[in-house]
Design a protein around this motif. Sequence first.
Motif, PDB file in Angstrom:
ATOM      1  N   ASP A  56       0.783  -1.125   0.082  1.00 13.17           N
ATOM      2  CA  ASP A  56      -0.090  -0.168  -0.110  1.00 13.17           C
ATOM      3  C   ASP A  56       0.797   1.324   0.003  1.00 13.17           C
ATOM      4  OD1 ASP A  56       0.925   0.222   2.682  1.00 13.17           O
ATOM      5  OD2 ASP A  56      -0.962  -0.566   3.543  1.00 13.17           O
ATOM      6  N   GLY A  57       0.320   2.374   0.392  1.00 12.77           N
ATOM      7  CA  GLY A  57       1.146   3.581   0.401  1.00 12.77           C
ATOM      8  C   GLY A  57       2.307   3.656   0.874  1.00 12.77           C
ATOM      9  N   ARG A  58       2.568   2.762   2.015  1.00 11.87           N
ATOM     10  CA  ARG A  58       3.606   2.658   2.799  1.00 11.87           C
ATOM     11  C   ARG A  58       5.150   2.078   2.048  1.00 11.87           C
ATOM     12  NH1 ARG A  58       2.448  -2.269   6.803  1.00 11.87           N
ATOM     13  NH2 ARG A  58       0.454  -2.160   5.795  1.00 11.87           N
ATOM     14  N   LEU A  59       4.665   1.899   0.748  1.00 11.50           N
ATOM     15  CA  LEU A  59       5.821   1.421  -0.062  1.00 11.50           C
ATOM     16  C   LEU A  59       6.820   2.594  -0.402  1.00 11.50           C
ATOM     17  CD1 LEU A  59       4.769  -1.157  -2.946  1.00 11.50           C
ATOM     18  CD2 LEU A  59       5.644  -1.515  -0.627  1.00 11.50           C
ATOM     19  N   ARG A  60       6.507   3.873  -0.075  1.00  9.87           N
ATOM     20  CA  ARG A  60       6.952   5.077  -0.400  1.00  9.87           C
ATOM     21  C   ARG A  60       8.115   5.388   0.840  1.00  9.87           C
ATOM     22  NH1 ARG A  60       5.601   9.475   2.349  1.00  9.87           N
ATOM     23  NH2 ARG A  60       4.033   9.131   3.811  1.00  9.87           N
ATOM     24  N   LEU A  61       7.883   4.484   2.012  1.00  8.30           N
ATOM     25  CA  LEU A  61       8.630   4.767   3.193  1.00  8.30           C
ATOM     26  C   LEU A  61       9.877   3.773   3.340  1.00  8.30           C
ATOM     27  CD1 LEU A  61       5.736   5.099   5.655  1.00  8.30           C
ATOM     28  CD2 LEU A  61       7.233   7.132   4.646  1.00  8.30           C
ATOM     29  N   LEU A 275       8.693  -5.544   2.765  1.00  4.78           N
ATOM     30  CA  LEU A 275       7.849  -6.669   2.730  1.00  4.78           C
ATOM     31  C   LEU A 275       8.510  -7.842   3.135  1.00  4.78           C
ATOM     32  CD1 LEU A 275       6.640  -5.840  -0.875  1.00  4.78           C
ATOM     33  CD2 LEU A 275       5.282  -5.643   1.260  1.00  4.78           C
ATOM     34  N   GLY A 276       9.834  -7.970   3.016  1.00  7.28           N
ATOM     35  CA  GLY A 276      10.657  -9.108   3.620  1.00  7.28           C
ATOM     36  C   GLY A 276      10.267  -8.971   5.138  1.00  7.28           C
ATOM     37  N   GLN A 277      10.304  -7.889   5.939  1.00 11.11           N
ATOM     38  CA  GLN A 277       9.999  -8.005   7.283  1.00 11.11           C
ATOM     39  C   GLN A 277       8.701  -8.442   7.603  1.00 11.11           C
ATOM     40  OE1 GLN A 277      11.688  -4.423   9.537  1.00 11.11           O
ATOM     41  NE2 GLN A 277      13.085  -4.117   7.806  1.00 11.11           N
TER      42      GLN A 277
END
Length: 379
Positions: A56-61, A275-277
């Motif tokens: 989701d939007g957290r991919l930018r972080l 995503l690995g975490q």
Amino acid sequence: MPLRQPQLLIRPLVLGLHPYVPGEQPKIKGLIKLNTNENPYPPSPKVLAATRAAVDGRLRLYPNPTAQRLREKLARLHHCRPENIIVGNGSDELLALAVRAFVEPKAGRASHPSRAGETSGLRSSRSLVQFFTPSYSLYPVLANIHGAAWNAVPLGTDFTIPSLAELKRARRWDFRAALSLVTTPNAPSGCGYRIAQLDDLCDAQKGGVVLDEAYVDFANENALALALKYPHVLVARTFSKAYSLCFQRVGYCVGHPDLIAALHKIRDSYNVNGLGQVAALATLDDLPHYRANFGKIIATRERLSRELAALGFQVFPSQTNFILVRPPRFSAEVWLEKLRGRKILVRWFNDPAVHDYLRITIGTPAEAAALVRAVRAEG
Ligand SMILES: Cc1ncc(COP(=O)(O)O)c(C=O)c1O
């Protein structure tokens, strides 16, 4: 403007390196892939759902730089503290960090790695990466990249680890080596080692030791206690094999907080992707699912071993998710091609220590049955 020649920009050491050769990831569809020790079963539905929900939007972080929650959860699992744990971009990254943290590059080294860094005669233990052979073929590559020397000491008959007395008598093993890397259970032989024997070895070793437990979930014993007992011993684990997460690249090391702090200092700031975490955390919440998979893989391993033995293969006992076999009638290299012709990919290493053998990853029961049919058809 002077001509900038790329070859002149590159360090001689790097120009002379031979990279690690990973197992083939085939482009053609429909192959049965038994060559890279991947898990035949997908991640659990809960892990897939958690990973999808994180897209989701957290991919930018940026992700958490120390994989804090994952380290806390791993610490609870292993009855230690988060300070005892570092998470890496696969355990391969942690092996490389250990080389960089413990081993001094050779002083005034030759411009090219000779039969790369293999040692002969005079050598300094401070610059020495040491391992048994055959074991994980990445180890000498890591030593060469670092400009370190390496010492490959042959395993005993049937790939057993030599006893302390034998190692002392043969005088090839260096008890002062800056870093000793021990694959346990071993790859590519699959041979499991007794923890009491590893304890003796760690006790005798003056330098750092990494016990590389990439396949330990398929074994009878594990050496985690040694990483918490000795200040110079690390245990390396991975989510790749037993936990079906190769794609996500998550591994970790357990050990003394001072060693772990040294590895943290030299890793990339955000070395474990977000995503690995997430996937690794969800995996730890669903361990019974994975334990059921270990059971299935071990049952397939034992059945396939019996069936191949009945067809004339020499099969070494395995405590991993693969078996090492010496095929009958044709050379291992010929068998590799014959099986490939039947759309089955296995692994053959062009290395004198295992030249006569094939390493076969344990797949599903249907894949194992297809392998047995292919072998019979060639017989
Ligand atoms: C003995 C051994 N250690 C470590 C690894 C690396 O695993 P990861 O996927 O965690 O980097 C492998 C992968 O093949 C392996 O065979």
